[in-house]
Design a protein around this motif. Structure first.
Motif, PDB file in Angstrom:
ATOM      1  N   LYS A 230       0.804  -1.219   0.000  1.00 14.79           N
ATOM      2  CA  LYS A 230       0.000   0.000   0.000  1.00 14.79           C
ATOM      3  C   LYS A 230       0.844   1.279   0.000  1.00 14.79           C
ATOM      4  CE  LYS A 230      -3.921  -2.258   0.423  1.00 14.79           C
ATOM      5  NZ  LYS A 230      -4.936  -2.267  -0.669  1.00 14.79           N
ATOM      6  N   ALA A 231       2.168   1.128   0.130  1.00 17.95           N
ATOM      7  CA  ALA A 231       3.018   2.315   0.213  1.00 17.95           C
ATOM      8  C   ALA A 231       4.441   1.975  -0.209  1.00 17.95           C
ATOM      9  CB  ALA A 231       3.010   2.869   1.634  1.00 17.95           C
ATOM     10  N   ASP A 232       5.177   2.988  -0.652  1.00 13.73           N
ATOM     11  CA  ASP A 232       6.568   2.792  -1.053  1.00 13.73           C
ATOM     12  C   ASP A 232       7.473   2.862   0.171  1.00 13.73           C
ATOM     13  OD1 ASP A 232       6.555   2.263  -3.802  1.00 13.73           O
ATOM     14  OD2 ASP A 232       6.223   4.366  -4.288  1.00 13.73           O
ATOM     15  N   GLN A 233       7.384   1.854   0.992  1.00 13.54           N
ATOM     16  CA  GLN A 233       8.189   1.746   2.196  1.00 13.54           C
ATOM     17  C   GLN A 233       8.312   0.283   2.575  1.00 13.54           C
ATOM     18  OE1 GLN A 233       5.665   4.065   4.798  1.00 13.54           O
ATOM     19  NE2 GLN A 233       4.627   2.233   5.593  1.00 13.54           N
ATOM     20  N   MET A 234       9.208  -0.006   3.503  1.00 16.74           N
ATOM     21  CA  MET A 234       9.402  -1.387   3.938  1.00 16.74           C
ATOM     22  C   MET A 234       8.105  -1.943   4.515  1.00 16.74           C
ATOM     23  SD  MET A 234      12.297  -2.870   6.574  1.00 16.74           S
ATOM     24  CE  MET A 234      12.503  -4.649   6.822  1.00 16.74           C
ATOM     25  N   TYR A 235       7.850  -3.201   4.217  1.00 17.86           N
ATOM     26  CA  TYR A 235       6.661  -3.878   4.735  1.00 17.86           C
ATOM     27  C   TYR A 235       6.741  -3.984   6.263  1.00 17.86           C
ATOM     28  CZ  TYR A 235       3.047  -7.507   5.207  1.00 17.86           C
ATOM     29  OH  TYR A 235       1.938  -8.224   5.557  1.00 17.86           O
ATOM     30  N   ASP A 236       5.641  -4.270   6.883  1.00 19.33           N
ATOM     31  CA  ASP A 236       5.473  -4.393   8.330  1.00 19.33           C
ATOM     32  C   ASP A 236       6.753  -4.866   9.044  1.00 19.33           C
ATOM     33  OD1 ASP A 236       4.743  -5.373  10.944  1.00 19.33           O
ATOM     34  OD2 ASP A 236       2.653  -5.428  10.264  1.00 19.33           O
ATOM     35  N   THR A 237       7.388  -3.971   9.772  1.00 20.38           N
ATOM     36  CA  THR A 237       8.674  -4.293  10.392  1.00 20.38           C
ATOM     37  C   THR A 237       8.550  -5.345  11.483  1.00 20.38           C
ATOM     38  OG1 THR A 237       8.413  -2.396  11.880  1.00 20.38           O
ATOM     39  CG2 THR A 237       9.684  -2.055   9.865  1.00 20.38           C
ATOM     40  N   GLU A 238       7.415  -5.410  12.175  1.00 23.31           N
ATOM     41  CA  GLU A 238       7.240  -6.431  13.209  1.00 23.31           C
ATOM     42  C   GLU A 238       7.189  -7.823  12.588  1.00 23.31           C
ATOM     43  OE1 GLU A 238       7.320  -6.228  16.574  1.00 23.31           O
ATOM     44  OE2 GLU A 238       7.999  -4.183  16.119  1.00 23.31           O
ATOM     45  N   ALA A 428      18.858  -2.285  13.418  1.00 19.93           N
ATOM     46  CA  ALA A 428      19.149  -2.787  12.077  1.00 19.93           C
ATOM     47  C   ALA A 428      17.944  -2.621  11.154  1.00 19.93           C
ATOM     48  CB  ALA A 428      19.561  -4.257  12.145  1.00 19.93           C
ATOM     49  N   ILE A 429      16.757  -2.856  11.677  1.00 22.73           N
ATOM     50  CA  ILE A 429      15.555  -2.728  10.853  1.00 22.73           C
ATOM     51  C   ILE A 429      15.258  -1.268  10.537  1.00 22.73           C
ATOM     52  CG2 ILE A 429      13.037  -2.984  10.885  1.00 22.73           C
ATOM     53  CD1 ILE A 429      13.366  -5.710  12.054  1.00 22.73           C
ATOM     54  N   ARG A 430      15.475  -0.361  11.503  1.00 27.30           N
ATOM     55  CA  ARG A 430      15.277   1.065  11.225  1.00 27.30           C
ATOM     56  C   ARG A 430      16.205   1.523  10.104  1.00 27.30           C
ATOM     57  NH1 ARG A 430      14.841   1.698  16.883  1.00 27.30           N
ATOM     58  NH2 ARG A 430      17.041   2.322  17.003  1.00 27.30           N
ATOM     59  N   ASP A 431      17.451   1.058  10.156  1.00 29.11           N
ATOM     60  CA  ASP A 431      18.396   1.401   9.089  1.00 29.11           C
ATOM     61  C   ASP A 431      17.953   0.811   7.753  1.00 29.11           C
ATOM     62  OD1 ASP A 431      19.895   2.737  10.962  1.00 29.11           O
ATOM     63  OD2 ASP A 431      21.374   1.118  11.223  1.00 29.11           O
ATOM     64  N   ALA A 432      17.394  -0.390   7.808  1.00 27.93           N
ATOM     65  CA  ALA A 432      16.906  -1.026   6.581  1.00 27.93           C
ATOM     66  C   ALA A 432      15.751  -0.233   5.981  1.00 27.93           C
ATOM     67  CB  ALA A 432      16.459  -2.457   6.878  1.00 27.93           C
ATOM     68  N   GLN A 433      14.878   0.292   6.833  1.00 31.95           N
ATOM     69  CA  GLN A 433      13.775   1.131   6.351  1.00 31.95           C
ATOM     70  C   GLN A 433      14.311   2.323   5.568  1.00 31.95           C
ATOM     71  OE1 GLN A 433      11.772   1.463  10.366  1.00 31.95           O
ATOM     72  NE2 GLN A 433       9.936   1.352   9.094  1.00 31.95           N
ATOM     73  N   GLU A 434      15.343   2.955   6.108  1.00 28.69           N
ATOM     74  CA  GLU A 434      15.935   4.114   5.446  1.00 28.69           C
ATOM     75  C   GLU A 434      16.583   3.731   4.116  1.00 28.69           C
ATOM     76  OE1 GLU A 434      18.617   6.046   8.092  1.00 28.69           O
ATOM     77  OE2 GLU A 434      17.095   6.443   9.639  1.00 28.69           O
ATOM     78  N   GLU A 435      17.264   2.589   4.109  1.00 26.58           N
ATOM     79  CA  GLU A 435      17.928   2.151   2.879  1.00 26.58           C
ATOM     80  C   GLU A 435      16.915   1.780   1.807  1.00 26.58           C
ATOM     81  OE1 GLU A 435      21.390  -0.372   3.033  1.00 26.58           O
ATOM     82  OE2 GLU A 435      21.581  -0.052   5.184  1.00 26.58           O
ATOM     83  N   MET A 436      15.819   1.150   2.208  1.00 31.41           N
ATOM     84  CA  MET A 436      14.780   0.809   1.232  1.00 31.41           C
ATOM     85  C   MET A 436      14.124   2.071   0.686  1.00 31.41           C
ATOM     86  SD  MET A 436      12.955  -2.709   2.554  1.00 31.41           S
ATOM     87  CE  MET A 436      13.937  -4.211   2.804  1.00 31.41           C
ATOM     88  N   ALA A 437      13.932   3.070   1.536  1.00 34.79           N
ATOM     89  CA  ALA A 437      13.357   4.338   1.085  1.00 34.79           C
ATOM     90  C   ALA A 437      14.273   5.001   0.055  1.00 34.79           C
ATOM     91  CB  ALA A 437      13.147   5.268   2.274  1.00 34.79           C
ATOM     92  N   LYS A 438      15.578   4.894   0.250  1.00 38.23           N
ATOM     93  CA  LYS A 438      16.529   5.457  -0.714  1.00 38.23           C
ATOM     94  C   LYS A 438      16.440   4.724  -2.049  1.00 38.23           C
ATOM     95  CE  LYS A 438      19.888   7.044   2.727  1.00 38.23           C
ATOM     96  NZ  LYS A 438      21.255   6.855   3.295  1.00 38.23           N
TER      97      LYS A 438
END
Length: 449
Positions: A230-238, A428-438
């Protein structure tokens, strides 16, 4: 990919039977409405250009595909362009060379097919030829349709050697007097067994478990995608944390972790057969092709999540595509249909050991590996006993997405940081969110160009 050593081919073609109504008039009307299969002219003359996403050589292509096509379509000239320097799909398109037929995996369908403007919806050819899609396992059809928001049928599924199983070293289990793994184990069962088999003995360290980490995460049984549908971001981090935690606990068993100085995924997924000090490994079926004769191995079904029993990995099927620039679409469809026929499929299942992309009720599954010496006496049903995991969800229209291979690398990096560098999983997951957004932003920038 090892799978390219094998070849591919398959999946059945047949005529669709028109629905029969109760009364004779209705029968006639339905029969009149049913599409009639287009007549195949096997002597048609044409030249078809074919390219692969993989690094197949001319010799390899001819052996598995070219010779078969030539025999069935004697007047068709096949111009296969091997991928190499200056002949990648982007290079070909830039030079004005457009393929007629393409084949590749869904893991890079964007970069190989869609982003180059070559995608073509084969639905009209399916209808015109009364091609029976229902004979394929539905997950393969869902998977290709879910690659685009319109649900277009951009390809037809080939059989797969990418199905994941749990390999085990029989000699190590014999050495330590531990019963062999068995079909139907859960991840929790496998974890307990891995703890038993991880030990130091006679100056040698024996690892209880290893895996093809990136593949286990990408083709996960819970069908979690990298990006939110539904959005251009990492899927549900949990949910992703659940996947990471399930696999990382194996690497936190004392003596079972990788060398922290060596973060190579390749070294990890080849360790089972190169070091031969590992009791079990989750990997794709194709890996057995590298196993030395002295490795006494067998396999069982991939461990399952207790909340999702009898579900294997995602299919990993490859697909035949017809480009939208193709001037011989009908002929190309007939060529692909033949390469996916029962005749070819049965032969490939028997002689190469490929897993059909048909419904599991097909008798062809019973023929898998019959003429493959390395599979004699092996628990071959482990590769098809479970149904494939569902296809990841379709993404909404208007979303950009990102390069799947780059997203895969980001997921692998999270795993490495948490298991090798002792980085907190949340960090690590927060950093992954940022990298996927890039990665999404980078693709948006390319689209604007």
């Amino acid at each position: 990919m090892l799978y390219r050593k094998w070849g591919i081919a398959l999946v059945a073609t047949s005529l669709m039977i028109p629905t029969l109504a109760a009364c004779s008039n209705a029968k006639e009307e339905k029969a009149a409405e049913a599409p009639k299969s287009a007549e195949v002219n096997y002597n048609e003359t044409a030249t078809l250009t074919i390219v692969s996403q993989f690094g197949d050589t001319q010799e390899y292509f001819d052996k598995l595909y070219g010779s078969r096509i030539k025999k069935k379509f004697p007047n068709v000239t096949i111009n296969f362009i091997p991928r190499g320097t200056g002949t990648g799909i982007n290079d070909l398109v830039a030079a004005g060379t457009y393929p007629d037929i393409m084949y590749g995996s869904l893991s890079d369908i964007d970069g190989f097919l869609i982003d180059n403007g070559l995608a073509y919806d084969m639905s009209e050819l399916v209808k015109k030829n009364a091609y029976n899609l229902s004979r394929f396992d539905q997950v393969h059809i869902d998977s290709i349709k879910n690659t685009n928001p319109d649900g277009a049928l951009y390809g037809l599924p080939m059989p797969s050697s990418q199905v994941q199983v749990l390999f085990y070293n029989k000699a190590l289990f014999d050495k330590f007097g531990v019963p062999y793994p068995k079909d139907g184990m859960t991840w929790d069962d496998t974890y307990e067994l891995a703890k038993k088999m991880t030990r130091a003995d006679g100056g040698e360290v024996y690892r209880g478990f290893s895996s093809f980490i990136g593949s286990v995460l990408r083709d996960n049984q819970l069908s979690y995608p990298y990006l939110d549908p539904k959005a251009d971001q990492m899927y549900d981090t949990e949910k992703w944390k659940q996947l990471f935690s399930n696999l990382s606990r194996f690497y936190q068993i004392p003596n079972n972790n990788r060398d922290p100085k060596k973060k190579s995924q390749t070294e990890e997924y080849t360790a089972f057969h190169t070091k031969m000090n590992i009791a079990m490994q989750v990997n794709q079926l194709t890996r057995y092709l590298e196993y030395p004769k002295e490795l006494n191995w067998d396999m069982v079904t991939i461990p399952t999540f207790k909340e999702l029993p009898n579900v294997g990995s995602q299919s990993g099927a490859y697909y035949w595509y017809i480009s939208n620039t193709n001037k011989n679409k009908d002929l190309s469809f007939h060529v692909i249909s033949y390469m996916l026929s029962d005749e070819v499929q049965l032969d490939m299942a028997k002689t190469v050991g490929l897993i059909p992309s048909l419904k599991s009720s097909s008798d062809i599954f019973k023929s898998i590996g019959q003429d493959v010496p390395e599979l004699k006496g092996k628990n071959i049903q482990a590769v098809y006993k479970y149904k494939p995991a569902a296809a990841p969800p379709k993404r909404d229209k208007g979303l950009i997405g990102a390069n799947p291979n780059e997203l895969k690398k980001i997921a692998e990096k999270v795993f490495d940081r948490t298991t090798l560098d002792n980085v907190d999983i949340n960090t690590a997951i927060r950093d992954a969110q940022e990298e996927m957004a890039k990665q999404v932003d980078a693709k948006k920038a390319n689209v604007k160009k």
